[in-house]
Design a protein around this motif. Structure first.
Motif, PDB file in Angstrom:
ATOM      1  N   VAL A 141      -3.183   4.330  -1.942  1.00 33.70           N
ATOM      2  CA  VAL A 141      -4.526   4.668  -1.093  1.00 33.70           C
ATOM      3  C   VAL A 141      -4.650   5.964  -1.117  1.00 33.70           C
ATOM      4  N   THR A 146       0.720   4.810   0.965  1.00 33.95           N
ATOM      5  CA  THR A 146      -0.491   5.536   1.552  1.00 33.95           C
ATOM      6  C   THR A 146       0.232   6.885   1.752  1.00 33.95           C
ATOM      7  N   ASN A 161      -3.491  -8.329   6.757  1.00 33.36           N
ATOM      8  CA  ASN A 161      -3.833  -7.227   8.072  1.00 33.36           C
ATOM      9  C   ASN A 161      -4.585  -8.036   8.915  1.00 33.36           C
ATOM     10  N   SER A 179      -1.711   0.377   7.293  1.00 35.83           N
ATOM     11  CA  SER A 179      -2.357  -0.859   7.595  1.00 35.83           C
ATOM     12  C   SER A 179      -1.908  -1.780   8.593  1.00 35.83           C
ATOM     13  N   THR A 213      -8.254   2.433   6.715  1.00 32.11           N
ATOM     14  CA  THR A 213      -7.545   1.221   5.976  1.00 32.11           C
ATOM     15  C   THR A 213      -7.152   0.119   6.812  1.00 32.11           C
ATOM     16  N   ARG A 242     -14.160  -4.511  -3.670  1.00 34.02           N
ATOM     17  CA  ARG A 242     -13.260  -3.434  -4.350  1.00 34.02           C
ATOM     18  C   ARG A 242     -13.712  -3.482  -5.910  1.00 34.02           C
ATOM     19  N   ASP A 251       0.830  -1.158  -0.102  1.00 34.90           N
ATOM     20  CA  ASP A 251       0.010  -0.067  -0.065  1.00 34.90           C
ATOM     21  C   ASP A 251       0.906   1.261  -0.234  1.00 34.90           C
ATOM     22  N   PHE A 276      -5.312   0.393  -7.844  1.00 35.19           N
ATOM     23  CA  PHE A 276      -4.580  -0.906  -7.868  1.00 35.19           C
ATOM     24  C   PHE A 276      -3.720  -1.201  -9.235  1.00 35.19           C
ATOM     25  N   ALA A 321      -0.917  -1.034  -4.439  1.00 33.01           N
ATOM     26  CA  ALA A 321      -1.982  -0.407  -4.290  1.00 33.01           C
ATOM     27  C   ALA A 321      -1.869   1.083  -3.944  1.00 33.01           C
ATOM     28  N   ARG A 367     -11.033   5.724   2.851  1.00 35.32           N
ATOM     29  CA  ARG A 367     -10.073   5.578   1.862  1.00 35.32           C
ATOM     30  C   ARG A 367     -10.597   4.675   0.541  1.00 35.32           C
ATOM     31  N   GLY A 395       0.612  -4.268   2.965  1.00 38.20           N
ATOM     32  CA  GLY A 395      -1.037  -4.348   3.395  1.00 38.20           C
ATOM     33  C   GLY A 395      -1.588  -5.726   2.660  1.00 38.20           C
ATOM     34  N   PHE A 422      -8.967   3.125  -3.461  1.00 39.77           N
ATOM     35  CA  PHE A 422      -7.782   2.659  -4.093  1.00 39.77           C
ATOM     36  C   PHE A 422      -7.584   2.611  -5.498  1.00 39.77           C
TER      37      PHE A 422
END
Length: 327
Positions: free
Chosen positions: A95, A19, A41, A306, A257, A170, A17, A107, A93, A103, A36, A105
Motif C-alpha cells: 500500500v 502498509t 474487510n 485495514s 484503505t 483496481r 497488505d 500487487f 499487496a 492509497r 486485508g 496498491f
C-alpha cells in the motif's frame, strides 16, 4: 443438526497488505504486515458490529495464509469455507499513501491463491444459510476465480439470496480499462445492492457528471439500493424513492484503505439489525442505516491499516452520540 444462519457470506480475496510504517535508519521505507482484502474487510467490519458473517476464499498454506485465517476467527468471522492451498502462495499487496491519506496498491498476485479459486473450492451450500451474498470484481480480474464469482452470483440469485456487489476497481490488476468495464457491466445485472465510489460510477457509465452516472445506473439496473461513497465529500444512497445525501463523518483521514469496505459492512450490519429488507425501510430507517455506514467508513479512514483499523460497535455508538441527529 440445524445449519447456522449467517447474515452475510462474502466471497473474495484475503491477502496481506504491507502498509507504510515510516522510514528506516538507512532511509528506506518500512512496511508493516496487515491482514486485508476487500471482502474480508467487509466481513470483519460487519462482524465487529454484531452481524454473523462467513468468508469463502483461498489462501496459501503458508505463514501468511495461517495468519489470515486466525485473523478472521479472531474477528468473529466463520472461516470454515476458507481453503488452504498447497500449490499457490498467499497474495501480497503493498500500500502506498499520498499526503492526503489516499492509497494506491502494488500487487504480487499472479498465480496467487485467490485468483485460483475454482468451483471445486467453494461450497454453494453456504448460500442456503446466509441472508446476503457479497463479492467484488477483484476475483474477476484473472484466473478461474472470475467464472467462479459469476457462478456464485447466479446461484445466489437462483436461490433467492440478494447479491451485494462492490466493483472495487483496481485497474493495475486488469489488462485494460475496457476489460474492466466489460466484466463489471456483466456483473451488475446480477446484483441487488451495489456500492460504488463516485469515480467508479462515472467510469462504468461513461458519463461526465456524477448525477448523470447515478441516474443511468439506477435506470438501467433497478438495484434495491445504490450506495455511492465520495470520500471527503461523504456519500449518497438511493433505494426506490428514498434518497440520502450525507457529508463525511468529521475525521482526519490518515489511511483510506478499507474505508469503503467498512462502509458496506456497516450498511449490511445495520440493515440486518433492522430486521427489514431494503424495500421495507422507512426514510428515517434508511437514513439511520446510511449514517451508521458513514460513521464506520470515517472512523476506519482515521487509522492506518485495514482490518486492524475497523471500529468496534462501542466506538461507533460513541461517535453517533457526538454527531448531529436527524432534523
Amino acid at each position: 443438526m440445524p445449519v447456522e444462519k449467517f447474515g452475510v457470506a462474502a466471497l473474495g480475496e484475503l491477502l496481506i497488505d504491507f502498509t507504510p510504517l515510516g522510514i528506516s535508519p538507512n532511509g528506506n521505507p518500512i512496511f508493516e504486515r496487515n491482514p486485508g482484502g476487500g471482502p474480508a474487510n467487509m466481513a470483519c467490519a460487519a462482524a465487529r458490529l454484531g452481524a454473523k458473517t462467513a468468508f469463502v476464499g483461498k489462501v496459501g498454506a503458508d505463514n501468511f495464509g495461517r495468519a489470515l485465517r486466525e485473523t478472521l476467527e479472531k474477528n468473529g468471522v466463520d472461516a470454515r469455507w476458507l481453503r488452504m492451498s498447497q500449490e499457490c502462495p498467499t497474495t501480497l499487496a503493498f500500500v502506498h499513501l499520498d499526503e492526503k491519506g489516499d492509497r494506491s496498491f502494488s500487487f504480487y498476485r499472479h498465480g496467487g491463491a485467490d485468483t485460483m479459486i475454482g468451483w471445486d473450492d467453494v461450497d454453494p451450500a453456504v448460500l442456503d444459510c446466509c441472508q446476503y451474498f457479497f463479492c467484488s470484481s477483484v476475483l474477476m480480474a484473472e484466473g478461474p476465480s472470475r467464472e467462479t464469482s459469476f457462478r456464485m452470483m447466479e446461484t445466489a440469485r437462483e436461490r433467492g439470496v440478494p447479491v451485494v456487489f462492490d466493483p472495487n476497481l483496481r485497474f493495475n490488476l486488469w489488462s485494460s480499462p475496457e476489460e474492466v468495464r466489460r466484466v463489471v457491466l456483466r456483473a451488475l445485472p446480477l446484483a441487488d445492492i451495489v456500492k460504488v465510489s463516485g469515480e467508479e460510477a462515472v467510469f462504468l457509465t461513461g458519463e461526465e457528471k456524477l448525477e448523470d452516472a447515478v441516474g443511468k445506473l439506477r435506470r438501467e439496473y433497478r438495484f434495491q439500493a445504490l450506495l455511492v461513497t465520495l470520500g471527503a465529500e461523504g456519500c449518497r444512497a438511493y433505494a426506490g424513492d428514498l434518497k440520502v445525501a450525507m457529508p463525511a463523518h468529521p475525521v482526519e483521514a490518515v489511511d483510506t484503505t478499507a474505508a469503503g469496505d467498512s462502509f458496506t459492512g456497516g450498511f449490511l450490519a445495520a440493515l440486518l439489525e433492522s430486521g427489514k429488507t431494503v424495500s421495507e425501510l422507512t426514510r428515517e430507517e434508511f437514513w439511520e442505516i446510511i449514517r451508521t455506514a458513514n460513521i464506520i467508513g470515517g472512523l476506519t479512514a482515521s487509522r492506518k491499516g485495514s482490518i486492524s483499523a475497523l471500529p468496534t460497535r462501542q466506538e461507533v455508538e460513541a461517535a453517533k452520540k457526538r454527531s448531529l441527529s436527524l432534523e
